[in-house]
Design a protein around this motif. Sequence first.
Motif, PDB file in Angstrom:
ATOM      1  N   ALA A 183       0.830  -1.209   0.000  1.00 41.77           N
ATOM      2  CA  ALA A 183       0.000   0.000   0.000  1.00 41.77           C
ATOM      3  C   ALA A 183       0.861   1.255   0.000  1.00 41.77           C
ATOM      4  O   ALA A 183       0.591   2.219  -0.727  1.00 41.77           O
ATOM      5  CB  ALA A 183      -0.937   0.005   1.205  1.00 41.77           C
ATOM      6  N   GLU A 184       1.919   1.264   0.822  1.00 41.88           N
ATOM      7  CA  GLU A 184       2.825   2.414   0.872  1.00 41.88           C
ATOM      8  C   GLU A 184       3.551   2.592  -0.451  1.00 41.88           C
ATOM      9  O   GLU A 184       3.743   3.716  -0.927  1.00 41.88           O
ATOM     10  CB  GLU A 184       3.834   2.227   2.008  1.00 41.88           C
ATOM     11  CG  GLU A 184       3.209   2.237   3.390  1.00 41.88           C
ATOM     12  CD  GLU A 184       4.153   1.743   4.467  1.00 41.88           C
ATOM     13  OE1 GLU A 184       4.094   2.275   5.583  1.00 41.88           O
ATOM     14  OE2 GLU A 184       4.961   0.831   4.190  1.00 41.88           O
ATOM     15  N   SER A 185       3.949   1.492  -1.061  1.00 37.45           N
ATOM     16  CA  SER A 185       4.636   1.567  -2.346  1.00 37.45           C
ATOM     17  C   SER A 185       3.700   2.057  -3.440  1.00 37.45           C
ATOM     18  O   SER A 185       4.092   2.842  -4.302  1.00 37.45           O
ATOM     19  CB  SER A 185       5.198   0.181  -2.719  1.00 37.45           C
ATOM     20  OG  SER A 185       6.109  -0.273  -1.737  1.00 37.45           O
ATOM     21  N   ALA A 186       2.453   1.622  -3.405  1.00 38.32           N
ATOM     22  CA  ALA A 186       1.478   2.057  -4.415  1.00 38.32           C
ATOM     23  C   ALA A 186       1.282   3.566  -4.349  1.00 38.32           C
ATOM     24  O   ALA A 186       1.195   4.241  -5.390  1.00 38.32           O
ATOM     25  CB  ALA A 186       0.151   1.336  -4.194  1.00 38.32           C
ATOM     26  N   ALA A 187       1.245   4.115  -3.136  1.00 36.50           N
ATOM     27  CA  ALA A 187       1.029   5.555  -2.975  1.00 36.50           C
ATOM     28  C   ALA A 187       2.140   6.372  -3.622  1.00 36.50           C
ATOM     29  O   ALA A 187       1.903   7.466  -4.141  1.00 36.50           O
ATOM     30  CB  ALA A 187       0.925   5.900  -1.492  1.00 36.50           C
ATOM     31  N   ILE A 188       3.360   5.853  -3.613  1.00 36.31           N
ATOM     32  CA  ILE A 188       4.490   6.546  -4.238  1.00 36.31           C
ATOM     33  C   ILE A 188       4.225   6.804  -5.715  1.00 36.31           C
ATOM     34  O   ILE A 188       4.640   7.817  -6.283  1.00 36.31           O
ATOM     35  CB  ILE A 188       5.774   5.698  -4.073  1.00 36.31           C
ATOM     36  CG1 ILE A 188       6.350   5.917  -2.670  1.00 36.31           C
ATOM     37  CG2 ILE A 188       6.821   6.047  -5.100  1.00 36.31           C
ATOM     38  CD1 ILE A 188       7.045   7.232  -2.478  1.00 36.31           C
ATOM     39  N   PHE A 189       3.535   5.872  -6.349  1.00 36.27           N
ATOM     40  CA  PHE A 189       3.288   5.978  -7.791  1.00 36.27           C
ATOM     41  C   PHE A 189       1.875   6.457  -8.101  1.00 36.27           C
ATOM     42  O   PHE A 189       1.400   6.334  -9.239  1.00 36.27           O
ATOM     43  CB  PHE A 189       3.559   4.618  -8.456  1.00 36.27           C
ATOM     44  CG  PHE A 189       4.953   4.113  -8.222  1.00 36.27           C
ATOM     45  CD1 PHE A 189       6.016   4.638  -8.929  1.00 36.27           C
ATOM     46  CD2 PHE A 189       5.203   3.166  -7.252  1.00 36.27           C
ATOM     47  CE1 PHE A 189       7.307   4.206  -8.693  1.00 36.27           C
ATOM     48  CE2 PHE A 189       6.492   2.726  -7.007  1.00 36.27           C
ATOM     49  CZ  PHE A 189       7.547   3.246  -7.724  1.00 36.27           C
TER      50      PHE A 189
END
Length: 298
Positions: free
Chosen positions: A208-214
């Motif tokens: 979820a945190e990684s998805a927010a970056i993109f």
Amino acid sequence: MIPLRRVHHFPFKRIQPRNVSRTFGLSSYGAFAMMLMSCSSVYEAMTLGIRYQQLGYLFSELKLTLHSDTAELRLIPYHLPQALHRFVMDRDIAGTYHFLNTMQTMLGQQMRPLRIHMPYPEPPAAQAQAYRDAFGCEVIFAAQEASFVLPLAVLRIPFPAGNSTALALYQQQCDEQLTQRRQQDNGSLGDKVQRYLAMFSQQYPGVAESAAIFGLSERQLRRKLKEEGSGFQAILDHVRSQRACALLHRSDTSIEQIAVQLGYSEAAAFIHAFRKWHGCTPAAYRREQRQSESSGQS
């Protein structure tokens, strides 16, 4: 999301707005700055600035929250290694402060924030005072997130250069710039996720945190990675595997220490994962690599 290569170096001693201005002058924002200055009011400028924030230089997500008598411009940082957190926050807050000050000067205003919230523990007294001197207002440390608290009346200030025709023109240019950026960003999403995860050690971000970056939801990230024939866990395993091999090959770091660096709570979990990746234990891999080097040198 702003690529990490655009995170400029602003050590604490250079947090003074006059130094930050060398990087955050309005001229460096091009059509983005002209669009904001063509707005009818501060409120319109802020809402458009947030909508087009990808054209700025922040590594945080901007949000505007209105209260009964104040407005709060919040900076929510993208998930980064802990060692970078204060550095990125100082940079983004100093840059935003200068940008707001420059716009106020162009409006003939001399208003400062009521207070600024900093999302990390208060530094030694001399450093904390330097922040307050630089910003000219109350600075509250150990806050949950970074933010500028402004009088609500600020949002109603009209822009003397407000021009709806110019605004439409510059907004169109900003739309075109965003489109061009997306077209130029040709790398696969899997490659981008891999480069992002490779920045971390010990504590890796979740999906979820990684998805927010993109700029994606967790579901969107998983779907797009699946379309590329990959998956988040597979990418994370690859990143861990590469780092493990490098440490085993090029250092004398113990298996236990390598497990910690890769985010495992115990060495047994790391050994199990490594055997799954390479068909042997980390210790056996290290021996094979060193035997191979010795044979090559003899």
